[in-house]
Design a protein around this motif. Structure first.
Motif, PDB file in Angstrom:
ATOM      1  N   LYS A 351       0.825  -1.207   0.000  1.00 31.76           N
ATOM      2  CA  LYS A 351       0.000   0.000   0.000  1.00 31.76           C
ATOM      3  C   LYS A 351       0.863   1.262   0.000  1.00 31.76           C
ATOM      4  CE  LYS A 351      -4.191  -1.976   1.987  1.00 31.76           C
ATOM      5  NZ  LYS A 351      -5.228  -1.884   3.047  1.00 31.76           N
ATOM      6  N   GLN A 374      -6.000 -10.867  -3.893  1.00 30.99           N
ATOM      7  CA  GLN A 374      -6.342  -9.695  -3.094  1.00 30.99           C
ATOM      8  C   GLN A 374      -5.374  -8.545  -3.388  1.00 30.99           C
ATOM      9  OE1 GLN A 374      -6.503 -10.458   1.130  1.00 30.99           O
ATOM     10  NE2 GLN A 374      -7.227  -8.400   1.628  1.00 30.99           N
ATOM     11  N   ALA A 375      -4.094  -8.860  -3.511  1.00 34.71           N
ATOM     12  CA  ALA A 375      -3.104  -7.827  -3.834  1.00 34.71           C
ATOM     13  C   ALA A 375      -3.314  -7.287  -5.243  1.00 34.71           C
ATOM     14  CB  ALA A 375      -1.701  -8.407  -3.693  1.00 34.71           C
ATOM     15  N   ASP A 377      -6.119  -7.213  -6.929  1.00 35.79           N
ATOM     16  CA  ASP A 377      -7.328  -6.385  -6.928  1.00 35.79           C
ATOM     17  C   ASP A 377      -7.065  -5.025  -6.304  1.00 35.79           C
ATOM     18  OD1 ASP A 377      -8.729  -8.440  -8.123  1.00 35.79           O
ATOM     19  OD2 ASP A 377      -9.630  -9.167  -6.255  1.00 35.79           O
ATOM     20  N   TYR A 378      -6.227  -5.001  -5.271  1.00 38.83           N
ATOM     21  CA  TYR A 378      -5.920  -3.718  -4.635  1.00 38.83           C
ATOM     22  C   TYR A 378      -5.194  -2.791  -5.612  1.00 38.83           C
ATOM     23  CZ  TYR A 378      -3.667  -0.157  -1.889  1.00 38.83           C
ATOM     24  OH  TYR A 378      -3.220   1.055  -1.437  1.00 38.83           O
ATOM     25  N   SER A 382      -6.639   0.749  -7.122  1.00 38.06           N
ATOM     26  CA  SER A 382      -6.030   1.977  -6.595  1.00 38.06           C
ATOM     27  C   SER A 382      -5.285   2.776  -7.656  1.00 38.06           C
ATOM     28  CB  SER A 382      -5.067   1.627  -5.458  1.00 38.06           C
ATOM     29  OG  SER A 382      -4.618   2.780  -4.800  1.00 38.06           O
TER      30      SER A 382
END
Length: 458
Positions: A351, A374-375, A377-378, A382
């Motif tokens: 992040k 999950q990573a 998609d983040y 973003s």
């Protein structure tokens, strides 16, 4: 003073006004002519690419086969793309015999300004979309690839009537003169700096533009990534055309827990592809100019050099180079590198590094190597970028069904396949009314149920 290209522009404009370019037959004929030009002159075109900057055989043929594939797409889909498209309208209007239809019509005379790095592909792909959409085209090849530009100047008149497709060669003066003309559409591929010049000129005539620019493309490699796959694909994606393509991975952020292993594999991939001395490799291109070779060589920091680093300015050669550990303050990370120098930075927190990247100018491409959905998609949620790949590099931009283009500083508008046809067409929306059914929404309104009458629009 009369513009030197005015008569050429006027001839194409008058031809467009004749409506000849709007037929299916005209469009297919122009596409067939481009295909014949490519196939009849394949050897000469490949030789010109090699003469201009040592482009290797695979990259030469790539510039021939990709436009041929785009032509195939339009040949198979053009009738459907041209057909009027019915669209849903409010129920009340539909029940009273109205219907909605979208027509796609050509804009008109189109200027296509191509770049040096793929001087055939990135000149003809936009032209193919423009012609498929029914627009006559003036081509402006890059002056920094003189052999390829001269060949276009020789070949285009042999395959096209000038009122359909013409070519103008030259440099800044010629582009300046062209940009003075009131084109109906301008398609530019090149740097963000020149893109701003094109857009300012287009604004004088309120000419719509499609700008395919560039930027520093981020690549993220997390701790779950297949490092062998990542290393191979990044090594190729960054060093093909000697790093001189707008979608090349510009820098790599790799998780600190796998950074040393990734660097070792990345070095091995580069050696496997280009050998211990890439200057002798038939598969490694040269920089477009000695000026660019000098510029890219200036990014090499000796204290961060872990692979490569050799260069020969006069020979326009810069070796595939890896810099590690790089930081955001390094010279190579202040602008688009557009050459075979790759900075690699370790990161600890995904992040945190994404937060830095998202505050920089929006890139044309981004790449993520990870098995953690999950990573992935983040990052996708973003970061804003034109397009990209997951566990792959570069190849997204030659798939007809994936619209290609930038966002913000890296460009505006998308093309390829249907997106290209749509971009080079005006969307003419029509409501076709029933001539025999009364729809009383007109004054005087006294005594009328206004809400009931207005309900047909919802």
């Amino acid at each position: 003073m009369t513009n030197r290209f005015q008569s050429l522009f006027d001839a194409q404009k008058e031809h467009f006004f004749s409506d000849a370019t709007k037929s299916y037959e005209w469009r297919i004929d122009q596409l067939d002519r481009i295909e014949r030009l490519l196939l009849d002159n394949r050897q000469a075109l490949c030789a010109a690419l090699y003469q201009d900057f040592g482009k290797p055989p695979f990259e030469q043929l790539f510039e021939i086969t990709v436009p041929s594939g785009v032509i195939k797409y339009y040949r198979e889909n053009l009738r459907q793309l041209m057909a009027p498209q019915p669209v849903a309208i409010p129920t009340g209007l539909e029940e009273t015999g109205n219907r909605g239809v979208i027509h796609k019509e050509p804009y008109g005379v189109t200027l296509v300004i191509g770049p040096f790095n793929a001087p055939i592909l990135l000149l003809l792909d936009p032209a193919i979309a423009a012609l498929a959409a029914g627009n006559p085209v003036i081509l402006k090849p890059a002056n920094t690839t003189p052999a390829t530009a001269a060949l276009f100047q020789q070949l285009v008149p042999q395959y096209f009537a000038p009122e359909n497709v013409s070519v103008v060669t030259g440099g800044r003066d010629e582009i300046g003169a062209l940009l003075e003309l009131p084109f109906d559409f301008i398609f530019f591929t090149g740097s963000s700096a020149v893109g701003k010049v094109v857009m300012r000129a287009a604004a004088e005539h309120l000419t719509p533009v499609l700008l395919e620019l560039g930027g520093q493309n981020p690549t993220l490699v997390d701790e779950t990534a297949n490092l062998d796959i990542a290393a191979d694909r990044i090594a190729w994606g960054h060093n093909a055309i000697s790093g001189q393509w707008c979608i090349a991975p510009g820098y790599v952020c790799v998780h600190e827990s796998v950074a040393e292993a990734f660097i070792a594999k990345l070095k091995a991939s580069v050696i496997r592809m280009y050998g211990e001395d890439p200057s002798k490799s038939p598969d490694f291109a040269r920089m477009i100019s000695s000026h660019d070779a000098e510029r890219v060589a200036s990014y090499i920091l000796p204290d961060k050099l872990v692979h490569g680093g050799r260069f020969d300015i006069e020979a326009r050669y810069v070796e595939p180079t890896i810099l590690y550990p790089s930081t955001w303050d390094d010279p190579a990370l202040q602008q688009e590198i557009f050459g075979p120098v790759l900075p690699v930075m370790p990161y600890r927190d995904l992040k945190a590094v994404v937060d830095v990247i998202k505050r920089k100018p929006k890139p044309l491409a981004a790449y993520v190597f990870s098995k953690n959905q999950q990573a992935i998609d983040y990052v996708l949620g973003s970061l804003s970028f034109g397009g990209g790949c997951i566990n792959q590099t570069n190849l997204h931009c030659w798939i007809d069904s994936l619209p290609f283009g930038g966002v913000g500083n890296s460009g505006m508008g998308k093309y390829y396949g249907k997106a290209g046809f749509d971009a080079l067409s005006n969307t003419k929306a029509l409501l076709i009314g029933n001539p025999d059914v009364l729809l009383d929404v007109f004054p005087p309104y006294a005594g009328k149920d206004i809400e009931r009458n207005l309900s047909v629009f919802s």
